[in-house]
Design a protein around this motif. Structure first.
Motif, PDB file in Angstrom:
ATOM      1  N   UNK A 136      67.835   0.396  66.860  1.00 52.54           N
ATOM      2  CA  UNK A 136      67.554  -0.779  66.046  1.00 52.54           C
ATOM      3  C   UNK A 136      68.673  -1.185  65.104  1.00 52.54           C
ATOM      4  N   UNK A 142      65.407  -6.413  52.063  1.00 60.59           N
ATOM      5  CA  UNK A 142      64.802  -5.208  51.506  1.00 60.59           C
ATOM      6  C   UNK A 142      64.835  -4.137  52.589  1.00 60.59           C
ATOM      7  N   UNK A 158      63.514   0.692  58.031  1.00 60.14           N
ATOM      8  CA  UNK A 158      63.211  -0.669  58.456  1.00 60.14           C
ATOM      9  C   UNK A 158      63.923  -1.638  57.518  1.00 60.14           C
ATOM     10  N   UNK A 177      65.274   5.997  63.562  1.00 63.47           N
ATOM     11  CA  UNK A 177      64.183   6.968  63.492  1.00 63.47           C
ATOM     12  C   UNK A 177      64.766   8.362  63.675  1.00 63.47           C
ATOM     13  N   UNK A 208      60.086  -7.909  59.555  1.00 67.91           N
ATOM     14  CA  UNK A 208      60.264  -6.459  59.464  1.00 67.91           C
ATOM     15  C   UNK A 208      60.856  -5.937  60.761  1.00 67.91           C
ATOM     16  N   UNK A 258      61.959   7.139  58.965  1.00 73.97           N
ATOM     17  CA  UNK A 258      62.212   5.839  59.576  1.00 73.97           C
ATOM     18  C   UNK A 258      62.869   4.910  58.563  1.00 73.97           C
ATOM     19  N   UNK A 270      62.709  -2.623  62.827  1.00 77.82           N
ATOM     20  CA  UNK A 270      63.040  -1.213  62.924  1.00 77.82           C
ATOM     21  C   UNK A 270      64.553  -1.040  62.966  1.00 77.82           C
ATOM     22  N   UNK A 282      63.477  -0.670  53.768  1.00 77.00           N
ATOM     23  CA  UNK A 282      62.324   0.208  53.573  1.00 77.00           C
ATOM     24  C   UNK A 282      62.504   1.511  54.337  1.00 77.00           C
ATOM     25  N   UNK A 320      61.189   0.583  48.716  1.00 78.61           N
ATOM     26  CA  UNK A 320      62.282  -0.224  49.236  1.00 78.61           C
ATOM     27  C   UNK A 320      63.449  -0.379  48.271  1.00 78.61           C
ATOM     28  N   UNK A 378      63.558  -5.626  55.962  1.00 82.23           N
ATOM     29  CA  UNK A 378      62.634  -6.733  55.789  1.00 82.23           C
ATOM     30  C   UNK A 378      63.392  -7.917  55.211  1.00 82.23           C
TER      31      UNK A 378
END
Lengths: 115, 117
Positions: free
Chosen positions: A59, A89, A35, A48, A43, A33, A45, A91, A109, A37
């Motif tokens: 996302x 960031x 993400x 995936x 945060x 995944x 998404x 992640x 991250x 931030x």
């Protein structure tokens, strides 16, 4: 027994440049995944990957963002023609098989700053 | 889309005391999972505790426990005997049990917890 690793830890780039962010998941984990931030959006998404299935890209904020996962392991998130709003960031996380109950193990991250 | 709300941007607690962090969520689904993640200054998110929506019993993990109220769509985290190492940003997260959004976690905005000695 290593966890999720990401590189680079920090990246400073100029507006308009392309960047690549790398994620090495936990060995054997089939789900991965990404993400983002940021202060403004929290945060979010991004994408995936689960095994050989088509990734859920819903996302990704724009077509400047893309990601791939080679050999079911390492993943690269690419941002083309970076903009200042891309500063955040990023992640990465992985889990054993993608089940909804599973723990997602996060990396430390990559902090991206677009000047 | 599911939304997760954490109404307390900051909380503080004295060492050895108890603190409760609030979380509410909005969903039309009946089957889902809820999580609390901790993010220390190192940025690495760590799972604290999880709850299956179909279970009525509240989850506990050592000093951490939740109060899950499904009808109220509330999922609070209680930290007992707080320790200095508990200081971090805490995120509440939701994940669908099935469907097209199965892969994603929906996060709240987080609560910054300070622990005073």
């Amino acid at each position: 027994g290593a966890g999720v690793s990401q590189s680079p830890s920090n990246k400073v780039t100029e507006k308009g440049k392309d960047v690549e962010l790398r994620c090495d998941p936990i060995s054997g984990h089939t789900a991965l995944y990404w993400y983002r931030q940021s202060l403004g959006q929290g945060l979010e998404f991004l994408i995936y990957f689960q095994g050989n299935s088509a990734p859920d890209k819903s996302g990704l904020p724009s077509d400047r963002f893309s990601a791939e996962r080679t050999g079911g392991s390492v993943s690269t998130l690419t941002i083309q023609r970076t903009q200042q709003e891309d500063s955040a960031v990023y992640l990465c996380a992985s889990s054993n098989s993608g089940g909804a109950w599973e723990t997602q193990y996060f990396g430390p991250g990559t902090r991206l700053l677009v000047l | 889309a599911q939304t997760v709300t954490q109404s307390q941007p900051e909380m503080s607690v004295q060492e050895a005391e108890t603190v409760t962090l609030s979380c509410t969520y909005d969903t039309s689904e009946s089957d889902y999972y809820l999580f609390w993640y901790k993010q220390p200054p190192s940025r690495q998110m760590i799972l604290v505790i999880r709850q299956e929506a179909y279970k009525q019993q509240n989850a506990t993990e050592n000093r951490f426990s939740v109060n899950f109220q499904k009808a109220a769509k509330s999922f609070s985290l209680k930290i007992s005997d707080s320790q200095l190492g508990d200081a971090a940003m805490y995120f509440c997260a939701y994940r669908s049990a099935r469907g097209s959004t199965l892969g994603r976690l929906y996060f709240g905005r987080g609560t910054q917890l300070t622990v005073w000695p």
